[in-house]
Design an enzyme around this catalytic site. Structure first.
Site, short mmCIF file in Angstrom:
data_model
loop_
_atom_site.label_atom_id
_atom_site.label_comp_id
_atom_site.label_asym_id
_atom_site.label_seq_id
_atom_site.Cartn_x
_atom_site.Cartn_y
_atom_site.Cartn_z
N VAL A 51 0.86 -1.17 0.00
CA VAL A 51 0.00 0.00 0.00
C VAL A 51 0.90 1.22 0.00
O VAL A 51 1.81 1.32 0.84
CB VAL A 51 -0.91 0.00 1.25
CG1 VAL A 51 -1.71 1.29 1.35
CG2 VAL A 51 -1.82 -1.21 1.24
N CYS A 52 0.67 2.14 -0.90
CA CYS A 52 1.46 3.37 -0.94
C CYS A 52 1.28 4.10 0.40
O CYS A 52 0.17 4.42 0.80
CB CYS A 52 1.01 4.27 -2.08
SG CYS A 52 1.87 5.85 -2.11
N ILE A 53 2.39 4.35 1.08
CA ILE A 53 2.31 4.94 2.40
C ILE A 53 1.74 6.35 2.38
O ILE A 53 0.93 6.71 3.22
CB ILE A 53 3.68 4.90 3.12
CG1 ILE A 53 3.51 5.29 4.58
CG2 ILE A 53 4.71 5.75 2.39
CD1 ILE A 53 4.72 4.97 5.44
N GLY A 111 -1.95 6.04 1.71
CA GLY A 111 -2.57 5.43 2.87
C GLY A 111 -2.72 6.42 4.02
O GLY A 111 -3.79 6.53 4.62
#
Length: 130
Positions: free
Chosen positions: A76-78, A81
């Site tokens: 998940v792209c931080i 997110g």
């Protein structure tokens, strides 16, 4: 063939269901998924707090089962997110939030993970991008 699958759409969207069915077909066809990458509103599919209506497919739960059952690399792209409130325990503590909600099987990481995976794969297939 090696695939990277990127999801940009939320779990209640047709794009999220199509991405899941595509991922299932990739593995059923004997191919490999190098990485699943959630970006933009796609990060909601990695939230353990998404609740689908009783008469709808729970796409977020299906994704979690799929990732765990097939021991896939789910990222998940931080940045996306954090912006949307999808946090692991470390980020919840860092930003002093009351709880983490990243579903099991997923990890928060940077956009560079998508780039790296695309370099390793034969195809990058995106769902829900604008």
């Amino acid at each position: 063939m090696k695939f990277v699958i990127a999801l940009f759409a939320p779990p209640h969207s047709p794009a999220a269901r199509r991405a899941l069915r595509f991922a299932e077909a990739v593995l059923a066809g004997g191919h490999e998924i190098v990485r699943l990458f959630y970006y933009q509103d796609g990060v909601h599919s990695a939230s353990a707090n998404v609740v689908a209506a009783q008469d709808e497919l729970d796409v977020a739960a299906e994704w979690s089962r799929f990732v765990s059952a097939n021991q896939l690399d789910g990222v998940v792209c931080i940045a996306a997110g954090l912006r949307r409130g999808v946090l692991d325990a470390g980020e919840a503590q860092r930003y002093q939030r009351p709880a983490a909600n990243l579903a099991a099987g997923w990890e928060l990481s940077g956009l560079g993970q998508l780039h790296e995976a695309a370099q390793q794969a034969d195809r990058l297939v995106c769902f829900g991008g604008q």
